[in-house]
Scaffold this motif. Structure first.
Motif, short mmCIF file in Angstrom:
data_model
loop_
_atom_site.label_atom_id
_atom_site.label_comp_id
_atom_site.label_asym_id
_atom_site.label_seq_id
_atom_site.Cartn_x
_atom_site.Cartn_y
_atom_site.Cartn_z
N GLY A 35 45.41 77.68 41.86
CA GLY A 35 46.47 76.83 41.22
C GLY A 35 46.35 75.31 41.41
O GLY A 35 47.20 74.49 41.06
N VAL A 36 45.17 74.63 42.08
CA VAL A 36 45.15 73.46 42.30
C VAL A 36 44.88 72.38 41.25
O VAL A 36 44.07 72.76 40.54
N ARG A 37 45.79 71.30 40.89
CA ARG A 37 45.53 70.49 39.79
C ARG A 37 45.64 69.15 40.14
O ARG A 37 46.52 68.63 40.70
N VAL A 38 44.83 68.30 39.56
CA VAL A 38 44.84 66.76 39.60
C VAL A 38 45.18 66.19 38.51
O VAL A 38 44.27 66.54 37.47
N TYR A 39 46.17 65.38 38.33
CA TYR A 39 46.27 64.79 36.95
C TYR A 39 46.64 63.24 37.17
O TYR A 39 46.83 62.76 38.05
N GLN A 40 45.77 62.55 36.17
CA GLN A 40 45.64 61.23 35.87
C GLN A 40 46.37 60.79 34.62
O GLN A 40 45.97 60.89 33.51
N GLY A 41 47.60 59.94 34.72
CA GLY A 41 48.31 59.63 33.52
C GLY A 41 48.83 60.92 32.84
O GLY A 41 48.86 60.83 31.46
N GLY A 42 49.16 62.07 33.50
CA GLY A 42 49.53 63.09 32.83
C GLY A 42 48.58 64.26 32.33
O GLY A 42 48.84 65.10 31.86
N ALA A 75 43.18 46.84 41.52
CA ALA A 75 44.74 47.53 41.41
C ALA A 75 44.73 48.69 41.92
O ALA A 75 44.01 49.39 42.02
N ARG A 76 46.09 49.25 42.13
CA ARG A 76 46.13 50.67 42.80
C ARG A 76 46.42 51.59 41.82
O ARG A 76 46.60 51.17 40.81
N THR A 77 45.67 52.70 42.17
CA THR A 77 45.67 53.87 41.13
C THR A 77 46.30 55.16 41.58
O THR A 77 46.12 55.22 42.80
N VAL A 78 47.24 55.69 41.03
CA VAL A 78 48.04 56.60 41.50
C VAL A 78 47.99 57.89 40.34
O VAL A 78 47.82 57.89 39.26
N LEU A 79 47.46 58.83 41.04
CA LEU A 79 47.21 60.30 40.50
C LEU A 79 48.29 61.31 40.96
O LEU A 79 48.91 61.12 42.16
N GLN A 80 48.37 62.30 40.34
CA GLN A 80 49.25 63.40 40.79
C GLN A 80 48.52 64.65 41.10
O GLN A 80 47.47 65.17 40.45
N CYS A 81 49.04 65.46 42.15
CA CYS A 81 48.25 66.66 42.64
C CYS A 81 49.38 67.76 42.70
O CYS A 81 50.61 67.39 43.15
N GLU A 82 48.93 69.05 42.18
CA GLU A 82 49.98 70.01 42.23
C GLU A 82 49.12 71.34 42.83
O GLU A 82 47.93 71.56 42.54
N LEU A 83 49.75 71.82 43.83
CA LEU A 83 48.87 72.75 44.66
C LEU A 83 49.25 74.44 44.04
O LEU A 83 48.51 75.09 43.98
N ASN A 84 50.26 74.59 43.40
CA ASN A 84 50.51 75.82 42.78
C ASN A 84 50.87 75.72 41.22
O ASN A 84 51.93 75.97 40.71
#
Length: 104
Positions: A35-42, A75-84
């Motif tokens: 279930g691990v997902r990583v998103y960049q800009g959605g 510049a700073r870059t922000v990604l989102q991580c979802e484990l489940n």
């Protein structure tokens, strides 16, 4: 879901930069790395996740995540991580067309 923050790294953009992170996971929170997902800009980015240790109850204790990210220049870059991620997050817009001479 939580943020993965990359501070300013370089003066040139880094496209499809190989990144990795090891994360501790609370007991009972995660059963597998599926279930691990990583998103960049959605948008989901390519991810490989592997369980490196388990709690006595069999749940994940540590997960090692590899992914590709587009890192901004100066510049700073922000990604989102979802484990489940649930079933709705696993759907991909993927289509395969098999022809007589090729697969596209």
């Amino acid at each position: 879901m939580f943020d993965l923050i990359f501070e300013k790294l370089y003066r040139y953009p880094r496209i499809s930069e190989p990144c990795f992170i090891g994360l501790p996971v609370k007991k009972g929170e995660m059963a597998s790395a599926e279930g691990v997902r990583v998103y960049q800009g959605g948008t989901p980015v390519p991810v490989q996740a592997r369980v490196t240790a388990r709690h006595p109850d069999g749940s994940v204790r540590y997960v090692f995540i590899r992914f590709l990210a587009n890192l901004n220049a100066n510049a700073r870059t922000v990604l989102q991580c979802e484990l489940n991620a649930g079933a709705e997050s696993t759907a991909q817009n993927c289509r395969m067309n098999a022809g007589a001479e090729s697969i596209a």
